[in-house]
Design an enzyme around this catalytic site. Sequence first.
Site, PDB file in Angstrom:
ATOM      1  N   PRO A 101       0.919  -1.321   0.147  1.00 58.15           N
ATOM      2  CA  PRO A 101      -0.061  -0.041   0.062  1.00 58.15           C
ATOM      3  C   PRO A 101       0.927   1.275  -0.054  1.00 58.15           C
ATOM      4  O   PRO A 101       1.898   1.151   0.540  1.00 58.15           O
ATOM      5  CB  PRO A 101      -0.722  -0.174   1.364  1.00 58.15           C
ATOM      6  CG  PRO A 101      -0.611  -1.533   1.750  1.00 58.15           C
ATOM      7  CD  PRO A 101       0.588  -2.044   1.121  1.00 58.15           C
ATOM      8  N   ARG A 153      -2.015  -5.940   8.485  1.00 49.47           N
ATOM      9  CA  ARG A 153      -0.518  -5.409   8.470  1.00 49.47           C
ATOM     10  C   ARG A 153      -0.254  -4.879   9.919  1.00 49.47           C
ATOM     11  O   ARG A 153      -0.889  -4.181  10.488  1.00 49.47           O
ATOM     12  CB  ARG A 153      -0.236  -4.174   7.498  1.00 49.47           C
ATOM     13  CG  ARG A 153       0.971  -3.413   7.790  1.00 49.47           C
ATOM     14  CD  ARG A 153       1.339  -2.777   6.568  1.00 49.47           C
ATOM     15  NE  ARG A 153       2.124  -3.392   5.530  1.00 49.47           N
ATOM     16  CZ  ARG A 153       2.866  -2.484   4.702  1.00 49.47           C
ATOM     17  NH1 ARG A 153       3.032  -1.453   4.671  1.00 49.47           N
ATOM     18  NH2 ARG A 153       3.636  -3.300   3.708  1.00 49.47           N
ATOM     19  N   ALA A 165      -3.515   3.091   2.056  1.00 46.25           N
ATOM     20  CA  ALA A 165      -4.260   3.528   3.414  1.00 46.25           C
ATOM     21  C   ALA A 165      -5.245   4.348   3.054  1.00 46.25           C
ATOM     22  O   ALA A 165      -5.112   5.504   2.429  1.00 46.25           O
ATOM     23  CB  ALA A 165      -3.223   3.964   4.312  1.00 46.25           C
ATOM     24  N   TYR A 179      -0.568   4.118  13.360  1.00 47.30           N
ATOM     25  CA  TYR A 179      -1.803   4.889  12.929  1.00 47.30           C
ATOM     26  C   TYR A 179      -2.892   4.271  14.413  1.00 47.30           C
ATOM     27  O   TYR A 179      -2.468   3.336  15.020  1.00 47.30           O
ATOM     28  CB  TYR A 179      -2.117   4.403  11.824  1.00 47.30           C
ATOM     29  CG  TYR A 179      -1.324   5.305  10.750  1.00 47.30           C
ATOM     30  CD1 TYR A 179      -1.377   6.538  10.903  1.00 47.30           C
ATOM     31  CD2 TYR A 179      -0.510   4.701   9.755  1.00 47.30           C
ATOM     32  CE1 TYR A 179      -0.522   7.319  10.048  1.00 47.30           C
ATOM     33  CE2 TYR A 179       0.296   5.354   8.936  1.00 47.30           C
ATOM     34  CZ  TYR A 179       0.284   6.681   8.821  1.00 47.30           C
ATOM     35  OH  TYR A 179       1.228   7.357   8.363  1.00 47.30           O
TER      36      TYR A 179
END
Length: 371
Positions: free
Chosen positions: A24, A231, A58, A183
């Site tokens: 990604p 992930r 993302a 995140y």
Amino acid sequence: MSSSLFTPIQLGALRLSNRIVVSPMCQYSAEQGSASAWHAVHLGQMAQSGAGLLLLEATAVEDIGRITPGCLGLYSDANESALARVLDIARKAGTLPMGVQLSHAGRKASSARPWDGGALLDAAHGGWTPVAPSALAHADGEAAPAELDAAGLARIREAFVRAAQRAVRLGLQAIELHVAHGYLLHQFLSPLANARSDAYGGSAQARMRYPLEVYDAVRQAVPDAVAVGVRVSATDWVPGGLEIGQTVEFAHELARRGCAWIDVSSGGVSPRQQIPVGPGYQVHLAQAVREATGLPTMAVGLITEPRQAEEIVREGRADMVALARAMLWDPRWPWHAAAALGASLEVPPQYWRSEPREARGVFAHARVGQR
Ligand SMILES: Cc1cc2nc3c(=O)[nH]c(=O)nc-3n(C[C@H](O)[C@H](O)[C@H](O)COP(=O)(O)O)c2cc1C
């Protein structure tokens, strides 16, 4: 000798024709979360790459979960229809399966695009107040995020579900939950970002609770035909932070739930991280997760050479390799890897005539008739 990298693999219901995954990659080129012409060009190009799987960048599940105001989202009807148009173009360019990485940036949201410096943006500069497990700033001197309460946790869990349902409607065949790079879901796992005293903080078990709830809700909301993977950042690379042992525990929980793959990255939760960057610097982390859990595993991070990728898969250190920067540098990396390894792959017929004499046979079905 046949190539391990170009051997198909099954991820849940999804079959990949080879073990190369386009990692990604945020493009910071969306408008209010909606994909743009840039995405059509970028994803079209990646769809022609010959990789086994293309994972979209993302993609935020709510607007305040975007890293930057330019990040892609899947939180509105407008986002969904813009992405439908782009995917239609990308599907005309290539036949590889595509998936999306669903994400919430948590305390790293409301930042400037990297090429605009990447700093936190305040409301006067187009920013907003980020939310997080705890009111702890990512970096010294930055404003603290707002701590999520029970209603906030429920709202974001539901936002993941709704975005996943949109992804299914868009015909995406895989969903990767972003539990890495500092995140929101990684913030819950990491003791450096999670100081909660309720059921979602404290022990490693409690810190896993919210990411697992989100995984369960998404898995339950999408059909079996859609593969759901995760992930992780296997280590924070900071003393006292998340480390590989806790990641293995988390991966065991995911394996018990039928997670289709685990994509093993690292870092991102603290500016104090000390990462020993070098070729394949995260492969040992993927190997540790794979050996402990048996989950189909992606290795990522400075995997740039065909023989390096081939050895990682052949030696069983990971089942797949995800490439990011090398794919931007050379969007035909899988073609060139197949040629270097004596393998073959499918490429669009429009380009069959490019097959060089010394790589004859690398295009699986090339039959060029000419008049
Ligand atoms: C331009 C760019 C954007 C990225 N965006 C994302 C992202 O959206 N999600 C993610 O998990 N990682 C993201 N990454 C990290 C990559 O997926 C990958 O893990 C990292 O670059 C290491 O792999 P590489 O050495 O092959 O580039 C990004 C990397 C680059 C270079």
